[in-house]
Design a protein around this motif. Structure first.
Motif, short mmCIF file in Angstrom:
data_model
loop_
_atom_site.label_atom_id
_atom_site.label_comp_id
_atom_site.label_asym_id
_atom_site.label_seq_id
_atom_site.Cartn_x
_atom_site.Cartn_y
_atom_site.Cartn_z
N GLU A 172 0.80 -1.23 0.00
CA GLU A 172 0.00 0.00 0.00
C GLU A 172 0.83 1.28 0.00
O GLU A 172 0.31 2.35 -0.31
N ASP A 173 2.12 1.21 0.30
CA ASP A 173 2.98 2.39 0.31
C ASP A 173 4.22 2.26 -0.55
O ASP A 173 5.13 3.08 -0.46
N THR A 174 4.28 1.23 -1.40
CA THR A 174 5.50 0.97 -2.17
C THR A 174 5.18 0.56 -3.60
O THR A 174 4.29 -0.24 -3.83
N CYS A 175 5.95 1.13 -4.54
CA CYS A 175 5.91 0.73 -5.95
C CYS A 175 7.33 0.43 -6.40
O CYS A 175 8.29 0.95 -5.84
N ARG A 176 7.44 -0.35 -7.45
CA ARG A 176 8.75 -0.68 -8.00
C ARG A 176 8.68 -0.57 -9.52
O ARG A 176 7.71 -0.99 -10.13
N SER A 177 9.73 -0.01 -10.09
CA SER A 177 9.83 0.03 -11.55
C SER A 177 10.99 -0.87 -11.98
O SER A 177 11.93 -1.09 -11.21
N SER A 178 10.89 -1.41 -13.17
CA SER A 178 11.88 -2.37 -13.65
C SER A 178 12.72 -1.78 -14.77
O SER A 178 12.20 -1.08 -15.63
N PRO A 179 14.01 -2.08 -14.77
CA PRO A 179 14.89 -1.62 -15.84
C PRO A 179 14.63 -2.40 -17.12
O PRO A 179 13.89 -3.38 -17.08
N PRO A 180 15.20 -2.00 -18.24
CA PRO A 180 16.24 -0.98 -18.35
C PRO A 180 15.65 0.43 -18.39
O PRO A 180 14.53 0.63 -18.83
N PHE A 181 16.41 1.38 -17.88
CA PHE A 181 16.06 2.79 -17.94
C PHE A 181 17.00 3.47 -18.92
O PHE A 181 18.13 3.04 -19.09
N ILE A 182 16.54 4.54 -19.54
CA ILE A 182 17.39 5.24 -20.49
C ILE A 182 18.54 5.92 -19.74
O ILE A 182 18.36 6.45 -18.65
N GLY A 183 19.72 5.83 -20.31
CA GLY A 183 20.91 6.41 -19.70
C GLY A 183 20.99 7.91 -19.93
O GLY A 183 20.34 8.47 -20.80
N GLY A 184 21.80 8.53 -19.11
CA GLY A 184 22.02 9.97 -19.23
C GLY A 184 22.94 10.31 -20.38
O GLY A 184 23.49 9.42 -21.04
N PRO A 185 23.13 11.60 -20.63
CA PRO A 185 23.91 12.03 -21.80
C PRO A 185 25.41 11.72 -21.69
O PRO A 185 26.08 11.62 -22.70
#
Length: 109
Positions: A21-34
């Motif tokens: 009820e107080d937590t979410c999770r996202s899964s990679p891959p995430f876009i990298g920085g410049p």
């Protein structure tokens, strides 16, 4: 019709999964920085923090976000967003973790 399907590298930009009820999770891959593909672009972490709030509390419409980057976010490690509310839910604190290490904090109003 296949051209309307997002490539796997961006398909999860706004997707978070509810853990409790107080937590979410996202899964990679995430876009990298410049400058380093291994470090996640900061806007991804901020947008996912906002999405974690609105996923857990769909009646909330945040209008102000203050996000502090504490440590680099790795593009290959899941991000966990933990929420706490203050002032009868007027302000929400979202703490972002990777491998139990605090990497960012957001205050949303």
């Amino acid at each position: 019709m296949d051209s309307l399907i997002a490539p796997p590298t961006i398909a999860n930009y706004f997707k978070v999964n509810i853990v409790d009820e107080d937590t979410c999770r996202s899964s990679p891959p995430f876009i990298g920085g410049p400058t380093d593909a291994g470090r996640t672009f900061g806007g991804i972490a901020v947008s996912q923090a906002v999405n974690a709030l609105t996923t857990l509390h769909p009646h909330v419409s945040p209008h102000t976000v203050n996000y502090k980057f504490i440590s680099p976010v790795q593009s290959s490690v899941p991000i966990e967003f933990r929420l706490a509310h203050f002032g009868d839910g007027i302000v929400s604190l979202i703490s972002a973790y990777q491998n139990e290490k605090l990497v960012g904090m957001a205050h949303l109003r």
